[in-house]
Motif scaffolding. Sequence first.
Motif, PDB file in Angstrom:
ATOM      1  N   VAL A  69      13.337  -7.629  24.246  1.00 11.51           N
ATOM      2  CA  VAL A  69      13.171  -7.849  25.690  1.00 11.51           C
ATOM      3  C   VAL A  69      12.474  -9.190  25.941  1.00 11.51           C
ATOM      4  CG1 VAL A  69      11.945  -7.016  27.739  1.00 11.51           C
ATOM      5  CG2 VAL A  69      13.268  -5.419  26.364  1.00 11.51           C
ATOM      6  N   SER A  70      11.544  -9.545  25.058  1.00  7.93           N
ATOM      7  CA  SER A  70      10.821 -10.805  25.238  1.00  7.93           C
ATOM      8  C   SER A  70      11.608 -11.997  24.679  1.00  7.93           C
ATOM      9  CB  SER A  70       9.456 -10.724  24.567  1.00  7.93           C
ATOM     10  OG  SER A  70       9.612 -10.564  23.175  1.00  7.93           O
ATOM     11  N   GLU A  71      12.827 -11.721  24.236  1.00 11.38           N
ATOM     12  CA  GLU A  71      13.726 -12.769  23.737  1.00 11.38           C
ATOM     13  C   GLU A  71      13.175 -13.519  22.530  1.00 11.38           C
ATOM     14  OE1 GLU A  71      15.201 -15.199  26.990  1.00 11.38           O
ATOM     15  OE2 GLU A  71      15.384 -13.421  28.273  1.00 11.38           O
ATOM     16  N   LEU A  72      12.358 -12.819  21.713  1.00 10.12           N
ATOM     17  CA  LEU A  72      11.875 -13.438  20.476  1.00 10.12           C
ATOM     18  C   LEU A  72      12.828 -13.119  19.325  1.00 10.12           C
ATOM     19  CD1 LEU A  72       8.034 -12.705  20.720  1.00 10.12           C
ATOM     20  CD2 LEU A  72       9.212 -14.856  21.172  1.00 10.12           C
ATOM     21  N   PRO A  88      16.220 -18.862  17.651  1.00 10.84           N
ATOM     22  CA  PRO A  88      15.770 -20.247  17.505  1.00 10.84           C
ATOM     23  C   PRO A  88      14.857 -20.583  18.682  1.00 10.84           C
ATOM     24  CG  PRO A  88      18.180 -20.097  17.449  1.00 10.84           C
ATOM     25  CD  PRO A  88      17.670 -18.755  17.837  1.00 10.84           C
ATOM     26  N   ASP A  89      13.797 -21.295  18.412  1.00 11.92           N
ATOM     27  CA  ASP A  89      12.837 -21.695  19.456  1.00 11.92           C
ATOM     28  C   ASP A  89      12.201 -20.510  20.175  1.00 11.92           C
ATOM     29  OD1 ASP A  89      12.436 -24.376  19.314  1.00 11.92           O
ATOM     30  OD2 ASP A  89      14.300 -24.851  20.332  1.00 11.92           O
TER      31      ASP A  89
ATOM     32  N   ARG B 102       6.026 -21.236  13.292  1.00 10.70           N
ATOM     33  CA  ARG B 102       7.101 -22.215  13.526  1.00 10.70           C
ATOM     34  C   ARG B 102       7.309 -23.085  12.288  1.00 10.70           C
ATOM     35  NH1 ARG B 102       7.874 -24.924  19.176  1.00 10.70           N
ATOM     36  NH2 ARG B 102      10.029 -24.794  18.427  1.00 10.70           N
ATOM     37  N   ARG B 103       6.215 -23.381  11.572  1.00  8.44           N
ATOM     38  CA  ARG B 103       6.353 -24.164  10.329  1.00  8.44           C
ATOM     39  C   ARG B 103       7.190 -23.406   9.310  1.00  8.44           C
ATOM     40  NH1 ARG B 103       1.203 -26.207  11.159  1.00  8.44           N
ATOM     41  NH2 ARG B 103       0.243 -24.416  10.126  1.00  8.44           N
ATOM     42  N   VAL B 104       6.896 -22.096   9.149  1.00  7.41           N
ATOM     43  CA  VAL B 104       7.645 -21.272   8.190  1.00  7.41           C
ATOM     44  C   VAL B 104       9.127 -21.283   8.570  1.00  7.41           C
ATOM     45  CG1 VAL B 104       7.997 -18.907   7.346  1.00  7.41           C
ATOM     46  CG2 VAL B 104       5.669 -19.788   7.652  1.00  7.41           C
ATOM     47  N   TRP B 105       9.388 -21.072   9.861  1.00  8.66           N
ATOM     48  CA  TRP B 105      10.749 -21.012  10.386  1.00  8.66           C
ATOM     49  C   TRP B 105      11.470 -22.337  10.163  1.00  8.66           C
ATOM     50  CZ3 TRP B 105      14.535 -18.074  12.298  1.00  8.66           C
ATOM     51  CH2 TRP B 105      15.455 -18.618  13.185  1.00  8.66           C
ATOM     52  N   GLU B 106      10.788 -23.461  10.438  1.00 13.27           N
ATOM     53  CA  GLU B 106      11.436 -24.760  10.285  1.00 13.27           C
ATOM     54  C   GLU B 106      11.683 -25.096   8.813  1.00 13.27           C
ATOM     55  OE1 GLU B 106       9.093 -27.174  12.934  1.00 13.27           O
ATOM     56  OE2 GLU B 106      10.088 -26.097  14.573  1.00 13.27           O
TER      57      GLU B 106
END
Lengths: 129, 129
Positions: A69-72, A88-89, B102-106
């Motif tokens: 729901v939080s679009e994560l 992504p993002d 975000r670092r892990v993801w990137e």
Amino acid sequence: MAHSLDKKHRLRSLSHMAHLDRVFHSLSDGTRRAVIAHLANGPASVGDLAQRHHMALTSFMKHIRVLEVSELVTSRKTGRVRMCQLRPDALAAAQSWIEQERRVWEARLDRLDAFVETLAAKEDANGRE
Amino acid sequence: MAHSLDKKHRLRSLSHMAHLDRVFHSLSDGTRRAVIAHLANGPASVGDLAQRHHMALTSFMKHIRVLEVSELVTSRKTGRVRMCQLRPDALAAAQSWIEQERRVWEARLDRLDAFVETLAAKEDANGRE
């Protein structure tokens, strides 16, 4: 026209606020943060994630729903397995909000520093007179 | 000794988790985020803040309590006025958590890119054989 643009802008900003509400709510639970940390390394099935977090599938699914729901996170069923992945993002909105507030705060501290230095310089000049 | 250090570490990390729970919960409400944005520009009284957010003082105080419990804001009564201010580094823990994920993801996306490039190079080489 200007009025309708204004309204559009207001609606967009309301929907951005609601999005931030949901994102931060999602992040306010340790299990959900752990799921995000896990998915940052790559997709995983709901079954694997539930097992790793020692949770029954039904209670765990509630966390997945909140994350969706939080679009994560997105999830997709392929055959009998539901696979989850981080969007992504996913964390970009939350990160920008925090960075923006810290910039404002730091700019204020810089102004305070400058003010204190001006005061000190003035006192110094007065002392020498 | 090692065992007790381990326990200490575990307790510290549990308390860090609980802190993050509270910080993100605090940030999940638009009024509380607006108060933080306001206080980033400098201290303000509870009365001023409540008025600016068109809220009755008693409902507004609940938001201030949540902000205080999450250690984002401190308040102090001087005379009849309660002044609020943002704590230094209030958002540091939340920001670090997001940046880390975000670092892990990137890093993962970079590995995927490298993998795809290796595959493409191999296919290229096979094609030329």
